[in-house]
Design a protein around this motif. Structure first.
Motif, PDB file in Angstrom:
ATOM      1  N   PHE B  19       0.840  -1.191   0.000  1.00 13.51           N
ATOM      2  CA  PHE B  19       0.000   0.000   0.000  1.00 13.51           C
ATOM      3  C   PHE B  19       0.881   1.249   0.000  1.00 13.51           C
ATOM      4  CE2 PHE B  19      -3.720  -2.349   0.547  1.00 13.51           C
ATOM      5  CZ  PHE B  19      -3.474  -3.352   1.450  1.00 13.51           C
ATOM      6  N   ALA B  20       0.278   2.373  -0.403  1.00  9.47           N
ATOM      7  CA  ALA B  20       1.014   3.631  -0.430  1.00  9.47           C
ATOM      8  C   ALA B  20       1.166   4.195   0.973  1.00  9.47           C
ATOM      9  CB  ALA B  20       0.296   4.637  -1.310  1.00  9.47           C
ATOM     10  N   ILE B  21       0.578   3.547   1.961  1.00 15.81           N
ATOM     11  CA  ILE B  21       0.603   4.043   3.329  1.00 15.81           C
ATOM     12  C   ILE B  21       1.499   3.130   4.157  1.00 15.81           C
ATOM     13  CG2 ILE B  21      -0.858   4.598   5.311  1.00 15.81           C
ATOM     14  CD1 ILE B  21      -3.236   4.401   3.300  1.00 15.81           C
ATOM     15  N   GLY B  22       2.245   3.725   5.050  1.00 15.51           N
ATOM     16  CA  GLY B  22       2.996   2.900   5.985  1.00 15.51           C
ATOM     17  C   GLY B  22       4.421   2.607   5.571  1.00 15.51           C
ATOM     18  N   GLU B  23       4.897   3.236   4.503  1.00 17.40           N
ATOM     19  CA  GLU B  23       6.306   3.069   4.101  1.00 17.40           C
ATOM     20  C   GLU B  23       7.192   3.683   5.177  1.00 17.40           C
ATOM     21  OE1 GLU B  23       8.498   1.169   1.581  1.00 17.40           O
ATOM     22  OE2 GLU B  23       6.603   1.772   0.656  1.00 17.40           O
ATOM     23  N   VAL B  24       8.198   2.927   5.633  1.00 20.65           N
ATOM     24  CA  VAL B  24       9.023   3.392   6.745  1.00 20.65           C
ATOM     25  C   VAL B  24      10.461   3.619   6.290  1.00 20.65           C
ATOM     26  CG1 VAL B  24       9.927   2.811   9.024  1.00 20.65           C
ATOM     27  CG2 VAL B  24       7.581   2.202   8.429  1.00 20.65           C
ATOM     28  N   SER B  25      11.013   4.787   6.603  1.00 15.33           N
ATOM     29  CA  SER B  25      12.432   5.075   6.323  1.00 15.33           C
ATOM     30  C   SER B  25      13.111   5.455   7.624  1.00 15.33           C
ATOM     31  CB  SER B  25      12.564   6.253   5.356  1.00 15.33           C
ATOM     32  OG  SER B  25      11.670   6.120   4.288  1.00 15.33           O
ATOM     33  N   THR B  26      14.392   5.123   7.736  1.00 18.24           N
ATOM     34  CA  THR B  26      15.102   5.462   8.972  1.00 18.24           C
ATOM     35  C   THR B  26      16.437   6.139   8.659  1.00 18.24           C
ATOM     36  OG1 THR B  26      16.127   3.280   8.997  1.00 18.24           O
ATOM     37  CG2 THR B  26      14.125   3.553  10.277  1.00 18.24           C
ATOM     38  N   PHE B  27      16.824   7.019   9.557  1.00 18.29           N
ATOM     39  CA  PHE B  27      18.104   7.733   9.436  1.00 18.29           C
ATOM     40  C   PHE B  27      18.671   7.911  10.842  1.00 18.29           C
ATOM     41  CE2 PHE B  27      15.022   9.484   6.392  1.00 18.29           C
ATOM     42  CZ  PHE B  27      15.662   9.241   5.180  1.00 18.29           C
ATOM     43  N   THR B  28      19.948   8.251  10.899  1.00 19.73           N
ATOM     44  CA  THR B  28      20.546   8.658  12.178  1.00 19.73           C
ATOM     45  C   THR B  28      21.391   9.904  11.938  1.00 19.73           C
ATOM     46  OG1 THR B  28      20.650   6.337  12.839  1.00 19.73           O
ATOM     47  CG2 THR B  28      21.921   7.888  14.156  1.00 19.73           C
ATOM     48  N   MET B  33      20.952  11.183  17.048  1.00 16.09           N
ATOM     49  CA  MET B  33      19.485  11.164  17.092  1.00 16.09           C
ATOM     50  C   MET B  33      18.946  10.254  15.987  1.00 16.09           C
ATOM     51  SD  MET B  33      16.942  14.375  17.429  1.00 16.09           S
ATOM     52  CE  MET B  33      15.185  14.202  17.677  1.00 16.09           C
ATOM     53  N   GLU B  34      18.090   9.326  16.385  1.00 13.90           N
ATOM     54  CA  GLU B  34      17.477   8.407  15.420  1.00 13.90           C
ATOM     55  C   GLU B  34      16.233   9.043  14.825  1.00 13.90           C
ATOM     56  OE1 GLU B  34      17.082   4.250  16.986  1.00 13.90           O
ATOM     57  OE2 GLU B  34      18.069   5.166  18.714  1.00 13.90           O
ATOM     58  N   ILE B  35      15.961   8.712  13.566  1.00 14.50           N
ATOM     59  CA  ILE B  35      14.810   9.280  12.865  1.00 14.50           C
ATOM     60  C   ILE B  35      14.020   8.168  12.189  1.00 14.50           C
ATOM     61  CG2 ILE B  35      14.071  10.858  11.024  1.00 14.50           C
ATOM     62  CD1 ILE B  35      16.749  12.351  11.471  1.00 14.50           C
ATOM     63  N   VAL B  36      12.721   8.176  12.394  1.00 16.89           N
ATOM     64  CA  VAL B  36      11.838   7.225  11.710  1.00 16.89           C
ATOM     65  C   VAL B  36      10.771   8.039  10.978  1.00 16.89           C
ATOM     66  CG1 VAL B  36      10.207   5.307  11.972  1.00 16.89           C
ATOM     67  CG2 VAL B  36      12.187   5.491  13.502  1.00 16.89           C
TER      68      VAL B  36
END
Lengths: 437, 445
Positions: B19-28, B33-36
């Motif tokens: 689905f086009a909803i709920g795609e998760v990307s992460t960075f630091t 600091m962690e980023i979701v």
């Protein structure tokens, strides 16, 4: 062939970029059942939000709690299914069905996967049309309701709200406890359940809202199938009533560390030309959670409470303007004094331009945030319909708020806020509070 | 009817790339600091959250409630904003927001139009390290906290009962201390206590930024770099190691009496495994076991037996708190039918649990639970804030994004054999606390 769409409204949620559009269809079935629909296929799920107006307010004095108990039984077996078979069927489909009732509504909601639409709606239909009311479920649910009533007797919030309603609406159905009393519930029979069902689940009080992966054509056929068999008319609705309590305090002694206070005096209806002015005024006085005058004065400056709120209560047959606060027994008196002072200050001098601008920004900007899920949207549509708002209400609502002026607020504040008319109901062991004469 | 169940969290995390909803990307970020980022482009709305990996279980002894008190104080002034201005800015931008504290985390969030994300980050980043607390702010707020404890706890015998049982379950671990704090310690918390806690724990290398909504991951990263990238890492951040429970050697039974109780009931809890990084199976099994035992009213094992067959209970439920940093609890609740004593329902409960091991897992029920797990992944997509919170609680409990994504499939793979093994382990009477709550007993003549 399908001429069911009698209205189609595109709503641009103001305060947000233009792609936030919500299209509400009014769907009218061949059989004359109307529903509001938002067709959204971004997730393969469907939400139904159904309301029957009237609720416990239509029941007879000697049948108190019949609507509440009957509604609780709708998920306890239907058709040839007992409670277990009914729950199993819902679990097989991963469908959530919920049945609730209150002082003036029966609320039924269903949330299901698109692929189970037919089976889920068949289950919903049998619950609405053919509740089983079998003996085991009846006795078990009755015992659960009695247990809730027993628990309420020592819950300070419940003690306060029951007492407040009784004083504010004495002699009117709104003054009665909608869950019933230990006596009234004990005397209810299965015949009373059939009667409550017959009188409440009728077409003349039905409101239907649907959001999700379902089309208007599909829905129009479903509406007749689901609701076509309901009787046309049910129990008569209550007559309109005034707010009956006069200024003063009612203190209900209860041994607990913190006193709970509910208050109110008469209010205005949603049809009043100054309703939106009062609505914005209330936001500034005690409606906005962290930014209201009451929060600032009672909580932030003095630390007298964790939460203080005012609200406009608009029921189908009564209106009042009220609020709630809780403070330690030795501090509640000071909290109530500050509230009365703020009431009078608003009545005398209204709001500042700065407060008005800030309130409008919040109220118009945060409105679209409420449309943040299928079941939330369905709930908003049901609220609009039960209040007889036009289908373009969500589209226009922010413009009504934008139109309110400082002068409007000063006028309406002076007209409706009467500090000396406030009736406080306090539950606890408050010190330094005088009771009403 | 369902009105009377204890609320049970049985939330399944969603991740569904189809689905086009709920795609998760992460960075630091470089400062740790962690980023979701969780995409949901259905409406131009964004949920902006900052979670700190610090909660009440990290408080110094004697300072219970300081994590929660500090959470309140973060709405006071900073180097750049007046006291109360934070909430005003959020409101004037049409946003809503709040904050929450638990054992393992403290979180702050706003929901707002997506084009206001920049501003939200600016002010949230500001209060990460620029807080300025005056005595005029701090003292009334301590009274607010006292009233909050009055509202939530002192006025509610059920909460007092929960607090009492937790203190018995956790005799060495800080989970035995209530999140809001003990009243006698809240009353003595100071501005200095708050500042010390703030300086140690509020830093980018102890924080997780979660942004869910109508956003592009790269744009979020750019904004985060601009606003949060300037914050300085704290040297006081070390892996959280809290005192653990010693071996449990004897069942604990307790009776809490309160004149405000009209409806007696029992709750029994067992010390239980939580989800661990890379090792979530046992917690998943317990989550499903709870559902089988008492998660679904009359179709569950205890509901069918105690409510329908023996008619000894008006309600039952079972739950497992799967997501926490340290071992959590597996709980059972029974509300007796009128005229049935607490001893009788406890005996019936014991017999039923014993019987479960003879009967085993109802395969049909297990299959239905799996159906619901599958469906809940789809339903969860409709709840942007819920997805964001799922990530927040998991990541502050020591789990990774991969653990979060793996969770639904781990749940779906749980077998009947897994359940019987985990059930035998968790239902160990020696690690249990059984509590009765009732009104004061009259003295018989």
């Amino acid at each position: 062939m399908n001429k069911f769409l009698s209205a189609l409204v595109i709503i641009l949620l103001s305060g947000l970029p233009v792609n936030a559009e919500l299209i509400i269809h009014e769907v009218k079935s061949k059989g004359g059942i109307t529903a509001w629909l938002v067709n959204d296929n971004s997730i393969p799920i469907v939400s139904f939000d159904i309301a029957f107006k009237g609720g416990a307010s239509t029941e007879l004095d000697d049948k108190l709690g019949a609507t509440y108990l009957m509604t609780g039984l709708l998920e306890e077996g239907a058709g040839n299914m007992d409670a277990t078979a009914f729950s199993l069927a819902a679990e097989e489909l991963a469908t959530s069905l919920s049945f609730n009732s209150s002082r003036e509504r029966i609320s039924i909601s269903a949330e299901f996967l698109k692929e189970t639409t037919n089976q889920s709606l068949a289950l919903l239909k049998v619950a609405i049309m053919e509740p089983a009311f079998n003996d085991a479920a009846f006795e078990r649910t009755k015992a659960q309701v009695l247990s809730i009533i027993s628990r309420n007797q020592t819950d300070p919030q419940k003690i306060a709200s029951n007492a407040f309603n009784k004083i504010a609406f004495s002699g009117h159905p709104y003054g009665r406890p909608y869950q019933g009393t230990a006596n009234s519930i004990a005397n209810l029979t299965k015949d009373d359940m059939y009667e409550a069902h017959r009188q409440n689940l009728t077409k003349d009080r039905l409101v239907v809202s649907v959001v999700g992966d379902i089309t208007a054509d599909e829905l129009s056929i479903i509406l007749d199938d689901l609701f076509g068999g309901l009787p046309e008319k049910g129990a008569s609705f209550p007559v309109a009533t005034n707010f009956k309590a006069s200024g003063g305090n009612t203190i209900i002694d209860f041994d607990t560390p913190q006193s709970i206070a509910l208050w109110g005096h008469s209010g205005i209806s949603q049809n009043d030309p100054d309703f939106f002015a009062a609505f914005v005024m209330n936001h500034i006085l005690g409606g906005g959670s962290f930014t209201s005058r009451l929060t600032d004065e009672v909580r932030e400056k003095r630390g007298l409470t964790y939460g203080v709120y005012s609200y406009m209560a608009n029921m189908d047959y009564a209106n009042f303007y009220g609020g709630s606060v809780s403070s330690a027994n030795d501090r509640i008196g000071e909290a109530l004094d500050v509230i009365k002072e703020e009431w009078a200050r608003m009545a005398n001098s209204g709001v500042t331009q700065e407060e008005l601008i800030a309130a409008k920004k919040y109220m118009t900007g945060s409105y679209p945030l409420r449309f943040d899920g299928n079941s939330q949207i369905a709930g908003i549509l049901t609220y609009s319909q039960t209040n007889d708002f036009p289908i373009n209400y969500p589209q226009n609502r922010n413009s009504y708020i934008e139109a309110v002026t400082k002068k409007d607020i000063a006028r309406v504040a002076n007209r409706i806020l009467k500090a000396e008319d406030i009736h406080f109901v306090v539950v606890g062991s408050p010190t330094g509070l005088g009771a009403a004469e | 009817m369902k009105h009377f169940y204890i609320a049970i969290s049985f939330l399944f995390l969603s991740y569904s790339p189809s689905f086009a909803i709920g795609e998760v990307s992460t960075f630091t970020l470089k400062n740790g600091m962690e980023i979701v980022v969780i995409e949901d482009h259905r409406a131009p709305i964004v949920t902006h959250m900052v979670w700190y990996k610090v909660g009440s279980a990290d408080e110094p002894p004697g300072k219970s409630g300081i994590a929660h008190y500090l959470e309140h104080l973060l709405f006071k002034g900073t180097k750049n904003l007046e006291s109360g201005e934070f909430s005003k800015i959020v409101a004037e931008n049409g946003g809503t927001g709040n904050a929450f504290t638990s054992y393992d985390y403290t979180g702050y969030f706003q929901r707002v139009a997506a084009d206001r994300l920049n501003l939200m980050m600016e002010i949230e980043s500001d209060r990460m390290q620029n807080l300025r607390l005056t005595i005029e702010d701090v003292l009334p707020e301590r009274d607010v906290i006292i009233e909050e404890r009055n509202s939530r706890t002192e006025n509610n015998p059920n909460t007092l009962f929960n607090e009492h049982r937790s203190s018995l379950m956790y005799q060495n671990h800080p989970y035995g201390v209530p999140v809001i704090g003990w009243m006698h310690e809240i009353e003595k918390l100071t501005r200095e206590d708050a500042i010390e806690f703030y300086k140690r724990y509020y830093a980018p290398n102890n924080a997780i930024l979660i942004v869910a909504g109508d956003v592009e991951p790269q744009a979020v990263l750019d904004l985060a770099q601009k606003h949060y990238g300037i914050r300085i890492a704290s040297e006081g951040i070390v892996k959280r190691v809290r005192p653990q429970e010693p071996p449990k050697r004897a069942a604990i039974h307790t009776i809490y009496e309160d004149p405000r109780v009209r409806q007696p009931y029992i709750i029994r809890e067992y010390l239980a495994e939580n989800r661990k990084p890379g090792d979530q199976l046992e917690a998943a099994v317990l989550t499903i076991f709870a559902q089988l035992l008492g998660g679904s009213g009359v179709t569950s094992f205890l509901g069918k037996r105690l409510q329908l067959d023996e008619k000894i209970a008006l309600n039952v439920s079972a739950w497992h708190s799967a997501t926490s940093y340290d071992p959590s609890k597996f709980g059972l609740y029974v509300l007796p039918a009128p005229g049935v004593s607490l001893q009788a329902v406890e005996d019936a409960l014991d017999l039923a649990l014993h019987n479960f091991f003879e009967v085993g897992v109802d395969q049909d029920h297990l299959r239905r639970i799996k159906t619901q797990i599958k469906a809940s992944k789809i339903f969860a997509l409709d709840n942007q804030e819920g997805i964001a919170r799922s990530y927040g609680t998991a990541l502050t409990s020591g789990l990774s994004v991969k653990d979060v994504k793996d969770w639904p499939s781990i749940l779906a793979a749980v077998s009947a054999e897994d359940i019987m093994i985990a059930a035998r382990k968790v239902l160990n009477p020696k690690s249990s606390v059984t509590g009765w709550i009732r009104g004061p007993q009259e003295i018989t003549e």
